[in-house]
Write an enzyme that holds these catalytic residues in place. Structure first.
Site, PDB file in Angstrom:
ATOM      1  N   PHE A 140     -27.061  38.217 -13.322  1.00  0.00           N
ATOM      2  CA  PHE A 140     -27.168  38.918 -12.042  1.00  0.00           C
ATOM      3  C   PHE A 140     -26.656  37.991 -10.958  1.00  0.00           C
ATOM      4  CE2 PHE A 140     -28.855  40.170  -8.004  1.00  0.00           C
ATOM      5  CZ  PHE A 140     -28.582  41.524  -7.995  1.00  0.00           C
ATOM      6  N   ASP A 225     -25.283  29.310 -10.204  1.00  0.00           N
ATOM      7  CA  ASP A 225     -25.884  30.262  -9.265  1.00  0.00           C
ATOM      8  C   ASP A 225     -27.379  29.982  -9.192  1.00  0.00           C
ATOM      9  OD1 ASP A 225     -26.984  32.325  -7.844  1.00  0.00           O
ATOM     10  OD2 ASP A 225     -25.845  33.921  -8.840  1.00  0.00           O
ATOM     11  N   LYS A 254     -31.116  33.102  -0.732  1.00  0.00           N
ATOM     12  CA  LYS A 254     -32.541  33.464  -0.713  1.00  0.00           C
ATOM     13  C   LYS A 254     -33.432  32.491   0.080  1.00  0.00           C
ATOM     14  CE  LYS A 254     -32.566  36.933  -4.205  1.00  0.00           C
ATOM     15  NZ  LYS A 254     -31.866  37.008  -5.477  1.00  0.00           N
TER      16      LYS A 254
HETATM   17  C1  LIG Z   1     -30.496  37.709  -5.531  1.00  0.00           C
HETATM   18  C2  LIG Z   1     -29.439  37.010  -6.271  1.00  0.00           C
HETATM   19  C3  LIG Z   1     -28.093  37.084  -5.869  1.00  0.00           C
HETATM   20  C4  LIG Z   1     -27.618  37.980  -4.754  1.00  0.00           C
HETATM   21  O1  LIG Z   1     -28.160  37.658  -3.536  1.00  0.00           O
HETATM   22  P1  LIG Z   1     -28.085  38.745  -2.334  1.00  0.00           P
HETATM   23  O2  LIG Z   1     -28.576  37.973  -1.152  1.00  0.00           O
HETATM   24  O3  LIG Z   1     -28.992  39.868  -2.724  1.00  0.00           O
HETATM   25  O4  LIG Z   1     -26.668  39.168  -2.221  1.00  0.00           O
HETATM   26  C5  LIG Z   1     -27.161  36.333  -6.569  1.00  0.00           C
HETATM   27  N1  LIG Z   1     -27.535  35.573  -7.609  1.00  0.00           N
HETATM   28  C6  LIG Z   1     -28.808  35.478  -8.023  1.00  0.00           C
HETATM   29  C7  LIG Z   1     -29.147  34.601  -9.180  1.00  0.00           C
HETATM   30  C8  LIG Z   1     -29.807  36.204  -7.385  1.00  0.00           C
HETATM   31  O5  LIG Z   1     -31.065  36.154  -7.817  1.00  0.00           O
END
Ligand SMILES: *Cc1c(COP(=O)(O)O)cnc(C)c1O
Length: 395
Positions: A140, A225, A254
């Site tokens: 994700f 990520d 985040k």
């Molecule tokens: C939440 C998330 C994203 C996307 O972040 P947004 O601010 O919602 O665009 C990307 N990578 C990971 C691992 C995430 O948990």
């Protein structure tokens, strides 16, 4: 308005791209939230780790208010006071040299993809348009068209094609599969050090260091990520540090926004981020003064109050508490630090309903797993109370 009326209004006028639980959060303080009727809950999801500091951390609110009274937005057409200090701090925290600020996690992922493609084309001489990126099944990384082009989740993709080409998804946790997928045109390997949305999937020990070794040997960039796992959540400041691994690019978001606003960035070396020249990438809001003020304070608190240690201690307690639940329907309790997944042999939704009924907010991810990711600074008495409620709800 009552909760019922608020929910009805929202359902009536909002697109139904989410299916929220029937709880309205109208106030929050730390790990506790309240609905319009005055019912209290523990927030054990904390906005998918965006609320590592809890709701309305007083120092974060103060930093934001102070900046609100000075200047909030300049655009990158001009310099602003705090961007340099923000980038310096994030570089120091990640062991990097340079930063490119954006807003949402998906934009930071896009930025990392652009960086890796350019680096392959400009520095390594991979023919433009031939660069590929190896990603992992179950990933994700966000919701833009390019980002869902990597997704292996049919619900996230249906109807959105044509997709961005150039991605190869391999089994998560299998370093050999990554090595086999790399060819002379591979720009990068992109992975989450723990897959959050997939249901808190912790890869086998040694996976990250094996991927690091492969990427270095093959000359491709390793992109981590850490949008969900960053800033202490898993018991290290960044989850890659669990194996002493330094990726080539950290993708962050985040918690960097302190639960106040979207703040994201990539952090990397001067050499790698050197692929950008003026005009080649950007964002109106990226690195704005308010974001920098909040992000700076968030990093200061995470270091000063040792958030990784908080996640380790509290995570150990919560994992043990959940493991002691005598319910054969629980298939596995897994995770690291305060990122915990509980997988059931049956559907998780009825358990989530019981949790919410007991004053604990959580949500299932996919059908059978519940994720617990409370604020890292949740006071021990509250965590003990929440753990007792969880034990009763899951029993
Ligand atoms: C939440 C998330 C994203 C996307 O972040 P947004 O601010 O919602 O665009 C990307 N990578 C990971 C691992 C995430 O948990």
């Amino acid at each position: 308005m009552t909760s019922k009326e608020i929910i009805a209004l929202t359902e009536r006028y909002c697109a139904h791209n989410y299916k929220p639980k029937e709880v309205v959060i109208s106030e929050g303080e730390g790990a506790v939230v309240r609905d319009p009727e005055g019912r209290e809950y523990y927030d054990m999801l904390s906005a998918y780790s965006a609320l590592n500091f809890g709701h309305r951390h007083p120092e974060l609110v103060a930093a934001a208010k102070e900046q609100l009274d000075k200047v909030t937005l300049t655009s990158r057409a001009f310099h602003s006071e705090l961007l340099g200090a923000f980038a310096e701090r994030l570089a120091a925290l990640t062991g990097m040299q340079a930063v490119l600020p954006m807003n949402t996690g998906a934009e930071a992922v896009e930025t990392a993809i652009k960086t890796a493609r350019r680096y392959a084309a400009f520095v390594r001489g991979v023919p433009e348009g031939k660069q590929n990126i190896v990603c992992c099944r179950g990933n994700f990384h966000g919701r833009t068209v390019t980002v869902v082009s990597m997704s292996t989740d049919p619900t996230a993709r249906a109807g959105y094609g044509p997709f961005t080409p150039g991605f190869r998804a391999v089994e998560y946790g299998d370093a050999r599969a990554i090595e086999e997928a790399i060819d002379q045109n591979t720009a990068a390997v992109l992975l989450e050090p723990i897959q959050g949305e997939a249901g808190v999937i912790v890869p086998p020990e040694g996976y990250l260091s094996a991927v690091r070794e492969i990427c270095s040997r093959k000359g491709v960039l390793m992109l981590a990520d850490e949008v969900q796992t960053g800033f202490g959540r898993t018991g290290d400041m960044f989850a890659c540090m669990h194996e002493g691994v330094q990726p080539d690019i950290y993708i962050l978001g985040k918690a960097l926004g302190g639960g106040i606003m979207p703040v994201s960035a990539v952090a990397s070396t001067r050499d790698i981020l050197g692929v950008f020249e003026p005009g080649s990438h950007g964002s109106t809001f990226g690195g704005n003064p308010l974001a920098c003020a909040v992000g700076l304070k968030a990093m200061e608190i995470a270091v000063r109050d040792d958030y990784p240690a908080l996640a380790r201690e509290k995570g150990k307690f919560l994992q043990e508490a959940i493991r002691s639940v005598p319910n054969p329907d629980i298939k596995e309790v897994r995770g690291r630090g305060l990122l915990i997944g509980v997988e059931f042999r049956s559907e998780a939704a009825p358990y989530v309903a019981r949790l919410i009924g007991s004053g604990v907010l959580a949500k299932e991810t996919h059908e059978t797993t519940v994720r617990f990711a409370p604020p890292l600074n949740m006071p021990s008495e509250q965590l003990e109370d929440a753990a007792e409620r969880i034990r009763r709800a899951l029993a």
